[in-house]
Design a protein around this motif. Structure first.
Motif, short mmCIF file in Angstrom:
data_model
loop_
_atom_site.label_atom_id
_atom_site.label_comp_id
_atom_site.label_asym_id
_atom_site.label_seq_id
_atom_site.Cartn_x
_atom_site.Cartn_y
_atom_site.Cartn_z
N SER A 3 0.82 -1.20 0.00
CA SER A 3 0.00 0.00 0.00
C SER A 3 0.86 1.25 0.00
O SER A 3 0.47 2.26 -0.57
N ALA A 71 -11.54 8.66 -7.25
CA ALA A 71 -11.47 8.33 -5.82
C ALA A 71 -12.25 7.05 -5.53
O ALA A 71 -11.78 6.20 -4.78
N GLU A 72 -13.41 6.89 -6.14
CA GLU A 72 -14.21 5.68 -5.94
C GLU A 72 -13.47 4.45 -6.48
O GLU A 72 -13.39 3.42 -5.82
N ASP A 74 -10.18 4.25 -7.12
CA ASP A 74 -8.96 4.09 -6.32
C ASP A 74 -9.24 3.30 -5.04
O ASP A 74 -8.49 2.41 -4.68
N GLU A 75 -10.32 3.66 -4.36
CA GLU A 75 -10.66 2.97 -3.10
C GLU A 75 -11.02 1.51 -3.36
O GLU A 75 -10.53 0.61 -2.68
N TYR A 76 -11.84 1.25 -4.37
CA TYR A 76 -12.27 -0.11 -4.67
C TYR A 76 -11.08 -0.99 -5.05
O TYR A 76 -11.02 -2.16 -4.68
N SER A 78 -7.89 -0.53 -4.25
CA SER A 78 -6.73 -0.25 -3.40
C SER A 78 -5.90 -1.50 -3.08
O SER A 78 -4.70 -1.39 -2.82
#
Length: 185
Positions: A3, A71-72, A74-76, A78
């Motif tokens: 990460s 952003a959505e 990227d989060e999904y 990650s």
């Protein structure tokens, strides 16, 4: 550690994007470029570093100013180690995504992991035959393929409506085998 690498890569991409944008604006009569009177003289009316600082401080951007789509996604994605950003494939009538591509500790990835397409684009998922059985399952149940490990097998879906479509491989979801299709007109 993975990460941290993704975060560093995203920070690099945001800074690189901000630097490129500032360079383009400098040649377009913006605050740090021509003063707009047509004589090509430079002005000292703006500091492009201020915009870069905002980006470095963590503001997400997808090119349209709000950053919400990236952003959505990227989060999904990650925990998907082959995700390097949304690949722009707008204007393509058909696009192929590999199923069982190298990633996530084996052949447990979609390639590319995330794409942006225009409405009416047909996305074809094609199995590599690697990494055991896979399928393609939309988070909200709009589409779902059969489980298969057959090389060359395909599944397709035509995306008519704008939106962000998140999907995964059921057997390998916990390993990060996920993907996204962003449909924008």
């Amino acid at each position: 550690m993975g990460s941290e690498r993704l975060l560093d890569r995203r920070t690099f991409l945001r800074v690189s994007s901000a630097t490129a944008t500032a360079a383009l604006l400098a040649g377009c009569g913006g605050p740090s470029g021509d003063d707009g009177d047509g004589n090509g003289e430079e002005t000292d009316g703006g500091n492009t570093d201020e915009g870069m600082e905002d980006t470095e401080d963590g503001n997400e951007s997808d090119g349209d100013g709000d950053g919400s789509v990236d952003a959505e996604v990227d989060e999904y994605l990650s925990d998907t180690d082959n995700y390097d950003g949304v690949v722009d494939e707008t204007g393509s009538g058909e696009l192929t995504v590999l199923v069982g591509a190298e990633g996530n500790g084996g052949n447990f990835a979609f390639e590319p992991a995330a794409v942006q397409v225009s409405p009416g684009t047909e996305v074809v998922w094609e199995w590599t035959g690697e990494g055991s059985v896979h399928n393609v399952v939309h988070e909200d149940g709009e589409f779902e393929s059969e489980l298969t490990d057959e090389e060359g097998a395909t599944f397709s879906h035509t995306f008519e409506e704008s939106g962000t479509y998140l999907y995964y491989c059921e057997p390998h979801r916990s390993q990060g085998m996920k993907g996204a299709v962003v449909v924008e007109s």
